[in-house]
Design an enzyme around this catalytic site. Structure first.
Site, PDB file in Angstrom:
ATOM      1  N   TYR A   1       2.164   1.351  14.749  1.00 20.76           N
ATOM      2  CA  TYR A   1       1.431   1.022  13.578  1.00 20.76           C
ATOM      3  C   TYR A   1       1.305   1.747  12.206  1.00 20.76           C
ATOM      4  CZ  TYR A   1      -3.361   1.086  11.611  1.00 20.76           C
ATOM      5  OH  TYR A   1      -4.052   1.291  10.222  1.00 20.76           O
TER       6      TYR A   1
ATOM      7  N   ASP B   1       1.227  -1.179   0.122  1.00 23.49           N
ATOM      8  CA  ASP B   1       0.007  -0.003  -0.224  1.00 23.49           C
ATOM      9  C   ASP B   1       0.995   1.430  -0.120  1.00 23.49           C
ATOM     10  OD1 ASP B   1      -1.614   2.552   0.461  1.00 23.49           O
ATOM     11  OD2 ASP B   1      -2.327   1.444   2.171  1.00 23.49           O
TER      12      ASP B   1
ATOM     13  N   LYS C   1      -2.656  -1.899   8.543  1.00 24.00           N
ATOM     14  CA  LYS C   1      -3.280  -3.222   8.501  1.00 24.00           C
ATOM     15  C   LYS C   1      -1.740  -4.618   7.321  1.00 24.00           C
ATOM     16  CE  LYS C   1      -5.108  -5.617  11.914  1.00 24.00           C
ATOM     17  NZ  LYS C   1      -4.065  -5.949  12.851  1.00 24.00           N
TER      18      LYS C   1
HETATM   19  P1  13P Z   1      -4.765   0.134   5.046  1.00 28.55           P
HETATM   20  O1  13P Z   1      -3.792  -1.017   6.127  1.00 28.55           O
HETATM   21  O2  13P Z   1      -5.364  -1.501   4.152  1.00 28.55           O
HETATM   22  O3  13P Z   1      -3.932   1.025   4.755  1.00 28.55           O
HETATM   23  O4  13P Z   1      -6.083   0.579   6.057  1.00 28.55           O
HETATM   24  C1  13P Z   1      -6.155   1.416   7.121  1.00 28.55           C
HETATM   25  C2  13P Z   1      -6.333   1.809   7.972  1.00 28.55           C
HETATM   26  O5  13P Z   1      -6.190   2.356   8.960  1.00 28.55           O
HETATM   27  C3  13P Z   1      -8.250   1.695   7.340  1.00 28.55           C
HETATM   28  O6  13P Z   1      -8.749   2.570   8.050  1.00 28.55           O
HETATM   29 MG    MG Z   2      -3.683   2.039   3.680  1.00 23.57          MG
HETATM   30 MG    MG Z   3      -5.065  -2.285   2.938  1.00 23.17          MG
END
Ligand code: 13P
Ligand code: MG
Ligand code: MG
Ligand code: 13P
Length: 369
Positions: free
Chosen positions: A232, A11, A235
């Site tokens: 963080y 991402d 994800k």
């Molecule tokens: P991603 O891990 O897909 O970037 O999503 C992060 C997020 O905080 C979604 O609310």
């Molecule tokens: Mg994202």
């Molecule tokens: Mg993502």
């Protein structure tokens, strides 16, 4: 012929929050992989797609797994897409690239990787899974059901070769100094496998192998950014390759468990549980930054050359499944932040709760008897 299938996914920025990458980013990735990879003969073929805000690069080549030339090619494609994302003011530009300079192998640098070197069968069908708003452990249950449960894999009863079982290689992703793995076989050790796979935040299926032919069937990504960065950074939206048919489960047996919409960690701010919804290729996320989604593309490959993908979840059956899963998502969302709707403290991706608790601790009093 021996070839390697590699998915490298990251991402590196997205439109309107964490929804989807821009067409310009995808073009930048494609341009790089074509001119610096295919045209130069580094790779045989490629496919580029996205699920939610994650871009996946599938390549076929002859360089084996963990090859630094291939990893560098993809890492640099993601750097180019990051540049575009910055120019366009997209959100989370470069999110998954934890380091500026490439060194050897993208493992531990942020992107997710799933690769396997295979001896191509005369007919070589395989599936490419991409998930968003969830974590690698999301594949634990579907893999268990497809490879160890005749309720989903009829081949375990119907095919003498499948009946011989499979070897699961499972990784302890909490151990960060090196790869800590265990090998367990079906059918003898299915309960031991289940004991590990129930803990999706810690134990993740890395690969599955045929006990009959010794061939690798599954390669799944296991990186947890949380463990690498110590904070963080999004994800760890996973990817996975699964070879199918003949001595392996059929494509439909691999897809079958995705009818469940089992609850996985991820969803809004990577801090909630939600049902995993199978979606068409190049689908964005939406409701509550989710629900967690998974796409699946089926390919055939000959001498490393890929067919166009067939979109496994683009079928009227899955519209029905999506409706059911939308209801399941709505149900757990009614529970907001309470109990199993929000992840336990150890898995929370934000510091807000711990910081507030620290402050509140000072205000607690012990009542005198
Ligand atoms: P991603 O891990 O897909 O970037 O999503 C992060 C997020 O905080 C979604 O609310
Ligand atoms: Mg994202
Ligand atoms: Mg993502
Ligand atoms: P066909 O008879 O259509 O080849 O299907 C065989 C199969 O394995 C279905 O799962």
């Amino acid at each position: 012929m021996k070839i390697t299938l590699s998915i490298i996914k990251a991402d590196v920025g997205s439109i309107g929050g964490h929804i989807r990458p821009s067409d310009e980013m995808l073009k930048a990735v494609e341009q790089h992989i074509k001119t610096k990879g295919k045209d130069k003969g580094l790779i045989i073929d490629y496919y580029i797609g996205y699920t939610g805000d994650d871009i996946s690069i599938l390549t076929t080549h002859k360089k084996g797994v963990g090859n630094s030339t291939i990893h560098k090619l993809c890492y640099e494609a993601f750097l180019k897409a990051t540049k575009v994302a910055k120019e366009q003011g997209l959100y989370g530009a470069g999110q998954d690239l934890l380091v500026e300079a490439f060194s050897g192998n993208v493992k531990g640098m942020g992107p997710q990787v799933a690769e396997m070197e295979i001896e191509e069968r005369p007919a070589e069908p395989f599936l490419m899974f991409m998930a968003d708003k969830t974590e690698p452990g999301a594949f634990n249950l579907p893999l268990y059901l497809s490879f160890a449960d005749p309720m989903h894999c009829a081949g375990l009863l119907l095919s003498p070769k499948l009946k011989k079982g499979f070897k699961f290689v499972i990784m302890d992703v909490n151990y960060t100094q090196a790869d800590r793995i265990i090998e367990l076989v079906t059918p003898e050790e299915i309960y031991d496998i289940a004991v590990l796979l129930r803990d999706t935040g810690r134990f993740v299926v890395e690969s599955i192998w045929s006990r009959v032919t010794g061939e690798q069937i599954v390669a799944a990504s296991t990186t947890r950014l949380h463990n690498i960065a110590g904070k963080y950074v999004g994800k760890d939206d996973p990817v996975m390759l699964v070879r199918t048919q003949k001595d392996f489960p059929a494509t439909g047996e691999i897809l079958s468990p995705f009818t469940i919409g089992h609850l996985v960690a991820g969803f809004m701010r990577g801090s909630h549980n939600g049902p995993l919804m199978p979606v068409r290729k190049n689908s964005p996320t939406s409701f509550f930054d989710g629900p967690p989604i998974v796409s699946c593309l089926a390919f055939s490959v000959k001498n490393g050359k890929l067919t166009k993908p067939a979109d496994c979840f683009d079928h009227p059956y899955w519209d029905y499944v999506r409706n059911k899963i939308a209801q399941k998502a709505e149900e757990i969302r009614k529970q907001g932040f309470v109990g199993p709707a929000m992840l336990p403290m150890s898995e929370l991706e934000y510091t807000g709760v711990t910081e507030t608790l620290k402050e509140l601790e000072k205000k607690f009093k012990i009542r005198k008897k």
